[in-house]
Design a protein around this motif. Structure first.
Motif, PDB file in Angstrom:
ATOM      1  N   GLU A   8      16.443 -14.213   5.409  1.00 48.14           N
ATOM      2  CA  GLU A   8      16.820 -12.537   6.239  1.00 48.14           C
ATOM      3  C   GLU A   8      16.498 -11.403   7.051  1.00 48.14           C
ATOM      4  O   GLU A   8      17.061 -11.507   8.442  1.00 48.14           O
ATOM      5  CB  GLU A   8      17.553 -12.044   4.406  1.00 48.14           C
ATOM      6  CG  GLU A   8      18.183 -10.540   4.897  1.00 48.14           C
ATOM      7  CD  GLU A   8      19.730 -11.356   5.330  1.00 48.14           C
ATOM      8  OE1 GLU A   8      19.943  -9.926   5.734  1.00 48.14           O
ATOM      9  OE2 GLU A   8      20.680 -12.013   5.027  1.00 48.14           O
ATOM     10  N   THR A  32      23.475  -8.802  -6.279  1.00 47.13           N
ATOM     11  CA  THR A  32      23.862  -8.235  -5.132  1.00 47.13           C
ATOM     12  C   THR A  32      24.496  -8.438  -4.614  1.00 47.13           C
ATOM     13  O   THR A  32      24.115 -10.099  -4.283  1.00 47.13           O
ATOM     14  CB  THR A  32      22.063  -7.645  -4.513  1.00 47.13           C
ATOM     15  OG1 THR A  32      21.434  -8.815  -4.108  1.00 47.13           O
ATOM     16  CG2 THR A  32      21.259  -6.410  -5.647  1.00 47.13           C
ATOM     17  N   VAL A  34      24.541  -8.669  -0.694  1.00 43.50           N
ATOM     18  CA  VAL A  34      23.901  -8.088   0.397  1.00 43.50           C
ATOM     19  C   VAL A  34      24.820  -7.849   1.908  1.00 43.50           C
ATOM     20  O   VAL A  34      25.319  -9.290   2.749  1.00 43.50           O
ATOM     21  CB  VAL A  34      22.294  -7.899   0.448  1.00 43.50           C
ATOM     22  CG1 VAL A  34      22.173  -7.760   2.133  1.00 43.50           C
ATOM     23  CG2 VAL A  34      21.608  -8.138  -0.526  1.00 43.50           C
ATOM     24  N   THR A  36      25.196  -7.414   5.974  1.00 44.35           N
ATOM     25  CA  THR A  36      24.439  -6.963   7.019  1.00 44.35           C
ATOM     26  C   THR A  36      25.184  -6.632   8.426  1.00 44.35           C
ATOM     27  O   THR A  36      25.732  -8.029   8.856  1.00 44.35           O
ATOM     28  CB  THR A  36      23.277  -8.216   7.653  1.00 44.35           C
ATOM     29  OG1 THR A  36      22.433  -8.420   6.426  1.00 44.35           O
ATOM     30  CG2 THR A  36      22.568  -7.606   8.171  1.00 44.35           C
ATOM     31  N   LYS A  46      24.039  -3.485   3.457  1.00 40.09           N
ATOM     32  CA  LYS A  46      24.806  -2.648   2.778  1.00 40.09           C
ATOM     33  C   LYS A  46      24.471  -3.549   1.063  1.00 40.09           C
ATOM     34  O   LYS A  46      24.274  -4.510   1.599  1.00 40.09           O
ATOM     35  CB  LYS A  46      26.358  -2.423   2.334  1.00 40.09           C
ATOM     36  CG  LYS A  46      27.007  -1.498   3.391  1.00 40.09           C
ATOM     37  CD  LYS A  46      28.363  -1.819   3.519  1.00 40.09           C
ATOM     38  CE  LYS A  46      28.810  -1.428   4.823  1.00 40.09           C
ATOM     39  NZ  LYS A  46      30.512  -1.436   4.699  1.00 40.09           N
ATOM     40  N   THR A  47      23.707  -2.665   0.321  1.00 36.36           N
ATOM     41  CA  THR A  47      23.516  -3.523  -0.825  1.00 36.36           C
ATOM     42  C   THR A  47      24.589  -2.995  -2.109  1.00 36.36           C
ATOM     43  O   THR A  47      23.705  -1.572  -2.182  1.00 36.36           O
ATOM     44  CB  THR A  47      21.857  -3.384  -1.209  1.00 36.36           C
ATOM     45  OG1 THR A  47      21.085  -3.588  -0.044  1.00 36.36           O
ATOM     46  CG2 THR A  47      21.872  -4.515  -2.300  1.00 36.36           C
ATOM     47  N   THR A  49      24.729  -3.253  -5.788  1.00 33.18           N
ATOM     48  CA  THR A  49      23.945  -4.224  -7.301  1.00 33.18           C
ATOM     49  C   THR A  49      24.492  -4.166  -8.085  1.00 33.18           C
ATOM     50  O   THR A  49      25.834  -3.255  -8.691  1.00 33.18           O
ATOM     51  CB  THR A  49      22.447  -3.212  -7.459  1.00 33.18           C
ATOM     52  OG1 THR A  49      21.880  -3.277  -6.996  1.00 33.18           O
ATOM     53  CG2 THR A  49      22.597  -3.562  -8.733  1.00 33.18           C
TER      54      THR A  49
END
Length: 146
Positions: A8, A32, A34, A36, A46-47, A49
């Motif tokens: 990443e 998660t 993720v 991008t 933005k993540t 969970t």
């Protein structure tokens, strides 16, 4: 665990280095999702969970090319404080958590896989739009050469 993070990082560094006009990518890493998005030198991550199939939290981190642009965004985020919690400014990075109501709107009823699929669809659409735009430019360019 380190491997996806390292990839990443490399991906981000390349995109930033080559000033990619618009790069989007989505990964599922453990619990998660993720997402991008890199545009105009801004990195938006933005993540989401998950606990099982339910999104339990979402965090957003923007990295700006300059501290000034980060500050502007930070002020905007503070004005929209009803959507966010824990808004932090650190050098050229703005980080905040989405309030529960906000991340529920974005993730309503979606599992990690469905969330990834939703982003993949957005990314494909954006790529298709970019391609259309490039094709038009290309045609226009060839006409000028004749």
């Amino acid at each position: 665990m380190d491997e996806p993070m390292r990839q990443e990082r490399e991906f981000m560094d390349k995109a930033i280095h080559y000033r990619s006009p618009d790069v989007q990518r989505v990964d599922v890493i453990d619990s998660t999702v993720v997402y991008t998005h890199i545009f105009d030198g801004v990195v938006d991550v933005k993540t989401y969970t998950f606990d099982g199939d339910v999104c339990v939290g979402a965090e957003r981190v923007y990295t700006f090319p300059t501290q000034m642009s980060a500050l502007r965004h930070y002020r905007d985020a503070i004005e929209k404080a009803e959507l966010y919690d824990n808004i932090e400014l650190f050098n050229n990075q703005v980080k905040y958590k989405l309030k529960e109501g906000q991340h529920k709107v974005e993730t309503k009823g979606l599992t990690k896989e469905q969330m990834k699929a939703k982003f993949d669809k957005q990314i494909d659409k954006a790529k298709a739009d970019m391609k259309k735009c490039e094709d038009k430019m290309e045609k226009h360019h060839h006409k000028d050469k004749k």
